[in-house]
Design a protein around this motif. Structure first.
Motif, PDB file in Angstrom:
ATOM      1  N   GLY A 161       0.882  -1.394  -0.032  1.00  0.00           N
ATOM      2  CA  GLY A 161       0.035  -0.016   0.115  1.00  0.00           C
ATOM      3  C   GLY A 161       0.780   1.223   0.023  1.00  0.00           C
ATOM      4  O   GLY A 161       0.697   2.082  -0.821  1.00  0.00           O
ATOM      5  N   GLY A 162       1.821   1.123   0.915  1.00  0.00           N
ATOM      6  CA  GLY A 162       2.995   2.411   0.780  1.00  0.00           C
ATOM      7  C   GLY A 162       3.375   2.657  -0.577  1.00  0.00           C
ATOM      8  O   GLY A 162       3.743   3.873  -0.773  1.00  0.00           O
ATOM      9  N   LEU A 189       6.649   7.687   3.282  1.00  0.00           N
ATOM     10  CA  LEU A 189       7.940   8.069   2.493  1.00  0.00           C
ATOM     11  C   LEU A 189       9.211   8.258   3.879  1.00  0.00           C
ATOM     12  O   LEU A 189       8.832   8.462   4.916  1.00  0.00           O
ATOM     13  CB  LEU A 189       7.870   9.510   2.173  1.00  0.00           C
ATOM     14  N   ASP A 190      10.301   7.936   3.320  1.00  0.00           N
ATOM     15  CA  ASP A 190      11.285   7.977   4.588  1.00  0.00           C
ATOM     16  C   ASP A 190      11.982   9.229   4.256  1.00  0.00           C
ATOM     17  O   ASP A 190      11.526  10.096   3.457  1.00  0.00           O
ATOM     18  CB  ASP A 190      12.466   6.673   4.299  1.00  0.00           C
ATOM     19  N   VAL A 191      12.873   9.480   5.284  1.00  0.00           N
ATOM     20  CA  VAL A 191      13.280  10.876   5.417  1.00  0.00           C
ATOM     21  C   VAL A 191      13.888  11.544   4.148  1.00  0.00           C
ATOM     22  O   VAL A 191      13.882  12.602   4.195  1.00  0.00           O
ATOM     23  CB  VAL A 191      14.353  10.970   6.771  1.00  0.00           C
ATOM     24  N   ASP A 192      14.618  10.721   3.649  1.00  0.00           N
ATOM     25  CA  ASP A 192      15.346  11.312   2.305  1.00  0.00           C
ATOM     26  C   ASP A 192      14.334  11.377   1.324  1.00  0.00           C
ATOM     27  O   ASP A 192      14.404  12.701   0.661  1.00  0.00           O
ATOM     28  CB  ASP A 192      16.271  10.349   1.680  1.00  0.00           C
ATOM     29  N   VAL A 351      14.595   3.580  13.825  1.00  0.00           N
ATOM     30  CA  VAL A 351      14.502   4.555  12.419  1.00  0.00           C
ATOM     31  C   VAL A 351      15.500   3.534  11.269  1.00  0.00           C
ATOM     32  O   VAL A 351      16.125   2.498  11.890  1.00  0.00           O
ATOM     33  CB  VAL A 351      15.210   5.670  12.676  1.00  0.00           C
ATOM     34  N   GLY A 352      15.391   4.002  10.278  1.00  0.00           N
ATOM     35  CA  GLY A 352      15.911   3.435   9.140  1.00  0.00           C
ATOM     36  C   GLY A 352      15.088   3.692   7.786  1.00  0.00           C
ATOM     37  O   GLY A 352      13.917   3.883   7.984  1.00  0.00           O
ATOM     38  N   ALA A 353      15.588   3.140   6.637  1.00  0.00           N
ATOM     39  CA  ALA A 353      14.842   3.305   5.499  1.00  0.00           C
ATOM     40  C   ALA A 353      13.812   2.413   5.469  1.00  0.00           C
ATOM     41  O   ALA A 353      13.791   1.241   6.184  1.00  0.00           O
ATOM     42  CB  ALA A 353      16.048   2.957   4.187  1.00  0.00           C
ATOM     43  N   ASN A 354      12.778   2.660   4.619  1.00  0.00           N
ATOM     44  CA  ASN A 354      11.771   1.615   4.333  1.00  0.00           C
ATOM     45  C   ASN A 354      12.324   0.252   3.953  1.00  0.00           C
ATOM     46  O   ASN A 354      12.915   0.223   3.360  1.00  0.00           O
ATOM     47  CB  ASN A 354      10.603   2.219   3.235  1.00  0.00           C
ATOM     48  N   GLY A 355      11.686  -0.678   4.541  1.00  0.00           N
ATOM     49  CA  GLY A 355      11.904  -1.845   4.269  1.00  0.00           C
ATOM     50  C   GLY A 355      13.175  -2.796   4.924  1.00  0.00           C
ATOM     51  O   GLY A 355      13.489  -3.888   4.850  1.00  0.00           O
ATOM     52  N   LEU A 511      18.378   0.848  12.169  1.00  0.00           N
ATOM     53  CA  LEU A 511      18.688  -0.451  11.327  1.00  0.00           C
ATOM     54  C   LEU A 511      19.048  -0.100   9.905  1.00  0.00           C
ATOM     55  O   LEU A 511      18.584   0.738   9.318  1.00  0.00           O
ATOM     56  CB  LEU A 511      17.244  -1.078  11.367  1.00  0.00           C
ATOM     57  N   ASP A 512      20.091  -0.781   9.707  1.00  0.00           N
ATOM     58  CA  ASP A 512      20.568  -0.875   8.343  1.00  0.00           C
ATOM     59  C   ASP A 512      20.374  -1.600   7.182  1.00  0.00           C
ATOM     60  O   ASP A 512      20.846  -1.438   5.906  1.00  0.00           O
ATOM     61  CB  ASP A 512      22.102  -0.575   8.069  1.00  0.00           C
ATOM     62  N   GLY A 513      19.454  -2.580   7.284  1.00  0.00           N
ATOM     63  CA  GLY A 513      18.733  -3.625   6.339  1.00  0.00           C
ATOM     64  C   GLY A 513      19.617  -4.668   6.263  1.00  0.00           C
ATOM     65  O   GLY A 513      19.406  -5.710   5.347  1.00  0.00           O
ATOM     66  N   THR A 514      20.985  -4.945   6.924  1.00  0.00           N
ATOM     67  CA  THR A 514      21.537  -6.055   6.824  1.00  0.00           C
ATOM     68  C   THR A 514      21.606  -6.953   8.022  1.00  0.00           C
ATOM     69  O   THR A 514      22.363  -7.782   8.420  1.00  0.00           O
ATOM     70  CB  THR A 514      23.059  -5.708   6.383  1.00  0.00           C
TER      71      THR A 514
END
Length: 626
Positions: A161-162, A189-192, A351-355, A511-514
């Motif tokens: 949906g996002g 939306l993420d901060v960027d 915090v961290g990017a989407n996903g 969170l960095d996604g890894t």
């Protein structure tokens, strides 16, 4: 310059009148932030202007060929269309050329040996060459990428949906338009991406009317504020900070004899006007000065304030401890070997990017998910309330009061007083006359507010908040922030609302996604400045006009600087005294607007002088310490 003139706009939904004979004029280049309590008709107003909803009466005057584009809060998409087909679905000629090109490219890809497909693709290429279509195509792909969408050929039905909302936003942004109508464009939306959209709209040549809960975004983009209240629309020139200042001043004049202080707008104004620079310098005396100012503004409309000071379940010494927890989905590591100990009073922003797995982490703590390895231990007195990004489905045929009484008929507040479900609804801005309203008649924001009350009436001592700011009005957000600040238990929050995170968190889990989760002590803005954008900070620090470079070269005070340092504190004290006298005169000015205007100008001049002196004193103080 094109203008849209709206007059005699009235609308009634059922027995509720949203607005009566409102009017406004918006011109090219103007950016109007539309604000108001949930249920006042913000989304309805945008849909009426777009023509997808009917008004009881309306007059709209604008030039011929005046184009309006619209991003609804919940866009409806065709699940069978690809991302690019969705973006180029328009009646604008240059966009139709791009759509024809996408169709021709898709057909040629599926059957490259077909002469018919080859011919159509060649014609489509020629049309793109002759119409500057390539520029628009590149623009569309750039916008999609900046909004976090990089799978252009994917079907819309395969997106979350996002992601669908972001594609819909990209579609609106590439449309040629005299007026953009945007309903919660920063959701998902993420901060960027928010920062990019913020800059994009600031430079937009056409007019924009937008609804948002992101107050930094609202303050940065808006040139006007349209406030919907009590069936009327009030237009304010300036950004959100200007609006707060004017509103606080108006409230001060109207309630000069009221004993209760009005601090909410002053508090928000404090954070807006201080900006990122003041938050990162940790100038305690300066912050204290703003807090003193906030206490000098008087309250009005006490009955409309939302009081959420509730008693919580006692929290024992042991809260929650995670020991080397890991979580993966397939080959994707989300959390790896993460350990932590939560203590009473913790305020954590995830915090961290989407996903990257922010919601997954909260779901692990709420026991909706189990870690693949490691353990999470919870104290025997821990009682968790999990406010999820998508609230549970409500029974539309149930009345508001019935929904709350499912949890409890009454509750004890922080002072020990028993409060009925009806009284709690009033505290949450649901007046008595609305308690019998069916849930089906509530707006999205009102449903969220109602669900939040239901959770809090369970008297939790650990709050997990996943995007709590989406769809809530600014009034509710302001008081929710105050509640979180005073909440005695643990609060973990996921939000893209930078303002909300700055006010409600003192620690970040990044969170960095890894799989890595790093801990950062401080505010979200400090993190963005000091860690995410170190090059920008470095450039600012190296700028010749700043004193930082001088400080690095000189480790001690000169004789002249020492004498200056000794006298500055006295000068600051004198200005503080003068400010107190001026503000006392402002409070007693009553309806003498000319006197109030002069006193306000004097106060602003003294505040500017105060800040300049204080910054100089802070610099010299640091040299003295060295």
């Amino acid at each position: 310059m094109s203008q849209l003139i709206v007059e005699n706009l009235s609308n009634t939904v059922g027995a509720k009148t949203l607005f009566t004979d409102i009017e406004f004029t918006i011109s090219s280049g103007e950016k109007a932030g539309l604000i108001g309590v949930n249920g006042t008709g913000k989304s309805t107003l945008l849909s009426i202007l777009m023509g997808v909803a009917d008004a009881d009466t309306i007059s709209m005057v604008h030039p011929n060929n005046y184009r309006i584009t619209y991003l609804p809060q919940e866009p409806i998409v065709d699940p069978e269309l690809s991302v690019m087909e969705t973006v180029f679905m328009s009646d604008a000629p240059i966009i139709r050329i791009n759509l024809d090109y996408e169709y021709a490219l898709q057909a040629l890809t599926e059957n490259p040996e077909s002469e018919e497909n080859q011919s159509k693709f060649s014609d489509a290429q020629n049309d793109m060459d002759n119409s500057s279509g390539w520029d628009l195509n590149a623009k569309a792909r750039t916008i999609l990428t900046r909004l976090g969408v990089d799978t252009f050929d994917k079907k819309m039905g395969e997106l979350s949906g996002g992601q669908q909302k972001r594609v819909a936003l990209a579609k609106v942004l590439i449309e040629p338009a005299d007026l953009l109508l945007l309903d919660e464009p920063t959701n998902h939306l993420d901060v960027d991406s928010i920062k990019w959209l913020q800059d994009y709209l600031i430079n937009e040549q056409g007019a924009v009317i937008f609804v948002t809960h992101d107050r930094y975004f609202l303050d940065a983009v808006s040139t006007h504020i349209y406030e919907l209240a009590k069936g009327q629309l009030y237009s304010h020139t300036g950004n959100y900070g200007d609006y707060l200042e004017a509103k606080a001043l108006r409230d001060e004049m109207q309630a000069s004899t009221d004993d209760k202080l009005r601090n909410r707008y002053r508090t928000e104004l404090k954070w807006i006007k201080r900006g990122a620079r003041a938050r990162s310098t940790k100038q305690k005396a300066r912050i204290g000065r703003f807090e003193t100012l906030s206490e000098q503004v008087q309250k009005d409309n006490v009955n409309e304030d939302m009081d959420v000071a509730l008693k919580t379940t006692r929290l024992g010494r042991k809260v929650i401890e995670a020991k080397q927890i890991s979580k993966s989905f397939g080959d994707k590591k989300v959390i790896e070997d993460f350990s932590c100990i939560l203590q009473s009073g913790d305020r954590i922003a995830v915090v961290g990017a989407n996903g990257v797995g922010k919601t997954t982490l909260l779901n692990l703590f709420s026991e909706q998910l189990s870690p693949d390895s490691g353990i999470i231990e919870r104290g025997s007195t821990v009682k968790i309330a999990h406010f999820q990004q998508h609230i549970p489905k409500m029974d539309d045929n149930k009345r508001i009061i019935e929904y709350i009484r499912e949890t409890s008929n009454d509750i004890e507040d922080a002072s020990g007083t028993r409060i009925s479900a009806s009284q709690m609804l009033e505290r949450f801005l649901f007046p008595t006359r609305a308690h019998g309203t069916l849930i089906e008649k509530l707006s999205g924001g009102e449903r969220k507010r109602l669900h939040l009350l239901k959770l809090l009436m369970e008297q939790p001592n650990v709050l997990l908040l996943d995007e709590p700011t989406n769809d809530l009005d600014l009034e509710t957000l302001s008081v929710l922030e105050e509640f979180v600040e005073s909440f005695p238990g643990v609060v973990m929050t996921i939000s893209h609302d930078r303002f909300f995170l700055d006010r409600t968190s003192t620690k970040l889990w990044v969170l960095d996604g890894t799989g890595n989760v790093d801990t950062w002590l401080g505010s979200y803005t400090e993190y963005l400045e000091d860690y995410v954008a170190p090059e920008v900070v470095k450039q600012q620090s190296a700028a010749p006009e700043l004193v930082v470079e001088t400080k690095d070269k000189k480790k001690r005070l000169s004789y002249a600087e020492r004498k200056e340092w000794e006298t500055l504190e006295k000068e600051i004290e004198v200005i503080e005294t003068e400010l107190e006298v001026t503000e006392s005169e402002m409070a007693s000015a009553g309806s003498d607007y000319d006197k109030l205007r002069l006193l306000t100008e004097k106060s602003e001049e003294m505040n500017a002088k105060y800040e300049k002196l204080f910054e100089r004193w802070t610099y010299l103080e640091e040299l003295q310490e060295n």
